[in-house]
Design a protein around this motif. Structure first.
Motif, PDB file in Angstrom:
ATOM      1  N   LYS A  12       0.867  -1.175   0.000  1.00  0.00           N
ATOM      2  CA  LYS A  12       0.000   0.000   0.000  1.00  0.00           C
ATOM      3  C   LYS A  12       0.905   1.227   0.000  1.00  0.00           C
ATOM      4  CE  LYS A  12      -3.850  -2.418   0.721  1.00  0.00           C
ATOM      5  NZ  LYS A  12      -4.519  -2.717   1.999  1.00  0.00           N
ATOM      6  N   PRO A  13       0.362   2.388  -0.361  1.00  0.00           N
ATOM      7  CA  PRO A  13       1.185   3.594  -0.420  1.00  0.00           C
ATOM      8  C   PRO A  13       2.007   3.839   0.851  1.00  0.00           C
ATOM      9  CG  PRO A  13      -0.945   4.040  -1.399  1.00  0.00           C
ATOM     10  CD  PRO A  13      -1.014   2.632  -0.884  1.00  0.00           C
ATOM     11  N   LYS A  14       1.447   3.610   2.003  1.00  0.00           N
ATOM     12  CA  LYS A  14       2.187   3.864   3.243  1.00  0.00           C
ATOM     13  C   LYS A  14       3.394   2.934   3.375  1.00  0.00           C
ATOM     14  CE  LYS A  14       0.114   7.249   4.921  1.00  0.00           C
ATOM     15  NZ  LYS A  14      -0.964   7.855   5.676  1.00  0.00           N
ATOM     16  N   HIS A  15       3.263   1.706   2.863  1.00  0.00           N
ATOM     17  CA  HIS A  15       4.404   0.798   2.889  1.00  0.00           C
ATOM     18  C   HIS A  15       5.536   1.362   2.051  1.00  0.00           C
ATOM     19  CE1 HIS A  15       1.023  -2.304   3.523  1.00  0.00           C
ATOM     20  NE2 HIS A  15       1.526  -1.998   4.698  1.00  0.00           N
ATOM     21  N   VAL A  16       5.174   1.837   0.862  1.00  0.00           N
ATOM     22  CA  VAL A  16       6.186   2.409  -0.012  1.00  0.00           C
ATOM     23  C   VAL A  16       6.789   3.655   0.636  1.00  0.00           C
ATOM     24  CG1 VAL A  16       6.640   3.355  -2.299  1.00  0.00           C
ATOM     25  CG2 VAL A  16       4.972   1.518  -2.023  1.00  0.00           C
ATOM     26  N   LEU A  37       9.357   2.482   3.090  1.00  0.00           N
ATOM     27  CA  LEU A  37      10.544   1.988   2.382  1.00  0.00           C
ATOM     28  C   LEU A  37      11.363   3.150   1.837  1.00  0.00           C
ATOM     29  CD1 LEU A  37       9.122  -1.062   0.355  1.00  0.00           C
ATOM     30  CD2 LEU A  37      10.443  -1.088   2.487  1.00  0.00           C
ATOM     31  N   THR A  38      10.687   4.134   1.261  1.00  0.00           N
ATOM     32  CA  THR A  38      11.383   5.280   0.676  1.00  0.00           C
ATOM     33  C   THR A  38      12.140   6.058   1.735  1.00  0.00           C
ATOM     34  OG1 THR A  38       9.637   5.461  -0.991  1.00  0.00           O
ATOM     35  CG2 THR A  38      11.073   7.363  -0.706  1.00  0.00           C
ATOM     36  N   LEU A  39      11.462   6.336   2.843  1.00  0.00           N
ATOM     37  CA  LEU A  39      12.124   7.061   3.924  1.00  0.00           C
ATOM     38  C   LEU A  39      13.342   6.302   4.408  1.00  0.00           C
ATOM     39  CD1 LEU A  39       9.219   8.393   6.157  1.00  0.00           C
ATOM     40  CD2 LEU A  39      10.967   9.720   4.956  1.00  0.00           C
ATOM     41  N   LEU A  40      13.153   5.003   4.590  1.00  0.00           N
ATOM     42  CA  LEU A  40      14.225   4.167   5.107  1.00  0.00           C
ATOM     43  C   LEU A  40      15.419   4.164   4.155  1.00  0.00           C
ATOM     44  CD1 LEU A  40      14.061   2.799   7.734  1.00  0.00           C
ATOM     45  CD2 LEU A  40      13.255   0.716   6.627  1.00  0.00           C
ATOM     46  N   SER A  41      15.103   4.192   2.876  1.00  0.00           N
ATOM     47  CA  SER A  41      16.162   4.178   1.883  1.00  0.00           C
ATOM     48  C   SER A  41      16.981   5.461   1.922  1.00  0.00           C
ATOM     49  CB  SER A  41      15.555   3.982   0.502  1.00  0.00           C
ATOM     50  OG  SER A  41      16.456   4.390  -0.500  1.00  0.00           O
ATOM     51  N   SER A  42      16.323   6.578   2.209  1.00  0.00           N
ATOM     52  CA  SER A  42      17.075   7.830   2.174  1.00  0.00           C
ATOM     53  C   SER A  42      17.678   8.167   3.525  1.00  0.00           C
ATOM     54  CB  SER A  42      16.171   8.972   1.693  1.00  0.00           C
ATOM     55  OG  SER A  42      15.243   9.320   2.688  1.00  0.00           O
ATOM     56  N   SER A  43      17.157   7.580   4.594  1.00  0.00           N
ATOM     57  CA  SER A  43      17.682   7.926   5.918  1.00  0.00           C
ATOM     58  C   SER A  43      18.598   6.846   6.476  1.00  0.00           C
ATOM     59  CB  SER A  43      16.522   8.149   6.893  1.00  0.00           C
ATOM     60  OG  SER A  43      15.950   6.914   7.269  1.00  0.00           O
ATOM     61  N   GLY A  44      18.634   5.696   5.826  1.00  0.00           N
ATOM     62  CA  GLY A  44      19.346   4.576   6.420  1.00  0.00           C
ATOM     63  C   GLY A  44      18.545   4.037   7.585  1.00  0.00           C
ATOM     64  N   ALA A  45      19.177   3.312   8.491  1.00  0.00           N
ATOM     65  CA  ALA A  45      18.479   2.717   9.632  1.00  0.00           C
ATOM     66  C   ALA A  45      17.777   3.786  10.447  1.00  0.00           C
ATOM     67  CB  ALA A  45      19.467   1.956  10.502  1.00  0.00           C
ATOM     68  N   ALA A  46      16.613   3.437  10.983  1.00  0.00           N
ATOM     69  CA  ALA A  46      15.865   4.390  11.796  1.00  0.00           C
ATOM     70  C   ALA A  46      14.927   3.654  12.732  1.00  0.00           C
ATOM     71  CB  ALA A  46      15.073   5.329  10.895  1.00  0.00           C
ATOM     72  N   MET A  84       6.532  10.375   8.876  1.00  0.00           N
ATOM     73  CA  MET A  84       5.353  10.087   8.057  1.00  0.00           C
ATOM     74  C   MET A  84       4.118  10.841   8.548  1.00  0.00           C
ATOM     75  SD  MET A  84       5.836   5.966   7.619  1.00  0.00           S
ATOM     76  CE  MET A  84       4.505   5.746   6.430  1.00  0.00           C
ATOM     77  N   GLY A  85       4.233  11.474   9.697  1.00  0.00           N
ATOM     78  CA  GLY A  85       3.102  12.201  10.238  1.00  0.00           C
ATOM     79  C   GLY A  85       1.957  11.291  10.612  1.00  0.00           C
ATOM     80  N   VAL A  86       2.289  10.227  11.314  1.00  0.00           N
ATOM     81  CA  VAL A  86       1.347   9.150  11.558  1.00  0.00           C
ATOM     82  C   VAL A  86       1.581   8.603  12.968  1.00  0.00           C
ATOM     83  CG1 VAL A  86       2.123   6.820  11.001  1.00  0.00           C
ATOM     84  CG2 VAL A  86       0.324   7.898   9.642  1.00  0.00           C
ATOM     85  N   ALA A  87       0.575   8.001  13.559  1.00  0.00           N
ATOM     86  CA  ALA A  87       0.709   7.494  14.932  1.00  0.00           C
ATOM     87  C   ALA A  87       1.676   6.319  14.992  1.00  0.00           C
ATOM     88  CB  ALA A  87      -0.653   7.081  15.463  1.00  0.00           C
ATOM     89  N   PRO A  88       2.457   6.233  16.063  1.00  0.00           N
ATOM     90  CA  PRO A  88       3.409   5.130  16.231  1.00  0.00           C
ATOM     91  C   PRO A  88       2.733   3.770  16.135  1.00  0.00           C
ATOM     92  CG  PRO A  88       3.794   6.801  17.901  1.00  0.00           C
ATOM     93  CD  PRO A  88       2.549   7.215  17.175  1.00  0.00           C
ATOM     94  N   SER A  89       1.516   3.675  16.626  1.00  0.00           N
ATOM     95  CA  SER A  89       0.841   2.377  16.583  1.00  0.00           C
ATOM     96  C   SER A  89       0.544   1.944  15.154  1.00  0.00           C
ATOM     97  CB  SER A  89      -0.457   2.422  17.392  1.00  0.00           C
ATOM     98  OG  SER A  89      -1.272   3.498  16.985  1.00  0.00           O
TER      99      SER A  89
END
Lengths: 149, 149
Positions: free
Chosen positions: A38-42, A45-54, A63-68
């Motif tokens: 789904k878009p949120k999964h992508v 993945l995109t954020l992770l790719s540009s930030s490295g481990a997080a 992502m502006g989204v709740a931790p849960s």
DNA sequence: TGTCAATCATTTACTTGGTGAACGATTGAC
DNA sequence: GTCAATCGTTCACCAAGTAAATGATTGACA
């Protein structure tokens, strides 16, 4: 009878951005659905790719989204073997997310899909029209995004 | 390490349209919230204003939404006294929706709100840039909308 | 004319994507 | 050493959408 006025409404950039944005988002969702994404999964993945481990909290904020919600997204990506999820040894509360090889492959496929969609969207537009659109979008994003001060 | 590639992704018009569209939609939703309206309510009012009286099924088709959802939307608008809902005497299955005076007032307020939002969105853009954006949006809508053949 | 399939609105149960609060493990300040 | 804060997780919940079942009505047609 003041009927004519509404025509103006649907001609605004505001209206157009809303509806076209929804169309594009839906089209993208349809295109990645076969990958079980789904878009949120992508997005993750995109954020992770540009930030490295997080950490998951980092992702939630970015992502502006709740931790849960990140828990559920990461659960799914882990099930797809797209990310690794390991406890940070320096702070065992933190769960550290990293892209796997499979995750990079999936992201690469999504990039291809986006390029395909880009062509679909911009079909028939000249290079300068395309440039103008991309530039206008950046401009609007700045105008609307005082959140990112 | 192929990290740089992702930058390109977030620069596409596809990505920009998706995110900016969501921002605009959210902003609009926030602005109309005090009127006790959601975007779909305004959508119905707008359609009704340009089409005159219409049945709920007409609205469902025009909005691309399930008839059962139109029931709820119309319920709410009726509670706000924004629409009248009368059985069509020629076909008593049909429920005929029409704008009330109050509905026209609400729609006028939404138009003002949209004009305000339009300025917020386009702030700092030249007349030709604005024209280029609106034209590009129309173009993209056509490319994506083979549904309206 | 009477029957029967189709149509419209509605209700109901369900799904999806999101939130927030409570909780457990862990950390760090003091 | 204790205790508040932090991170991830689970849980119960909410909002917006769908689809299926139902009831009233219509219209085709034998």
């Amino acid at each position: 009878m003041a009927v004519v006025k509404n025509v103006a409404l649907t001609e605004t950039a505001a209206f157009g951005l809303g509806t076209v944005g929804a169309l594009v988002a839906q089209r993208f969702a349809d295109l990645i659905a076969p990958l079980d994404l789904k878009p949120k999964h992508v997005g993750l993945l995109t954020l992770l790719s540009s930030s490295g481990a997080a950490s998951q909290l980092d992702m939630a904020r970015a992502m502006g989204v709740a931790p849960s919600l990140v828990v559920r997204i990461a659960d799914h990506l882990e099930r797809l073997a797209a990310i690794d999820r390991v406890r940070d040894p320096d702070d065992r509360r933190r769960q550290t997310l990293t892209l796997t090889k499979r995750g990079r492959e999936l992201l690469a496929t999504c990039t291809e899909i986006t390029e395909y969609l880009e062509e679909e969207i911009l079909d028939g537009m000249s290079a300068s029209e395309r440039r103008a659109l991309r530039s206008a979008l950046r401009h609007v994003a700045e105008n609307l995004g005082p959140a990112t001060d």
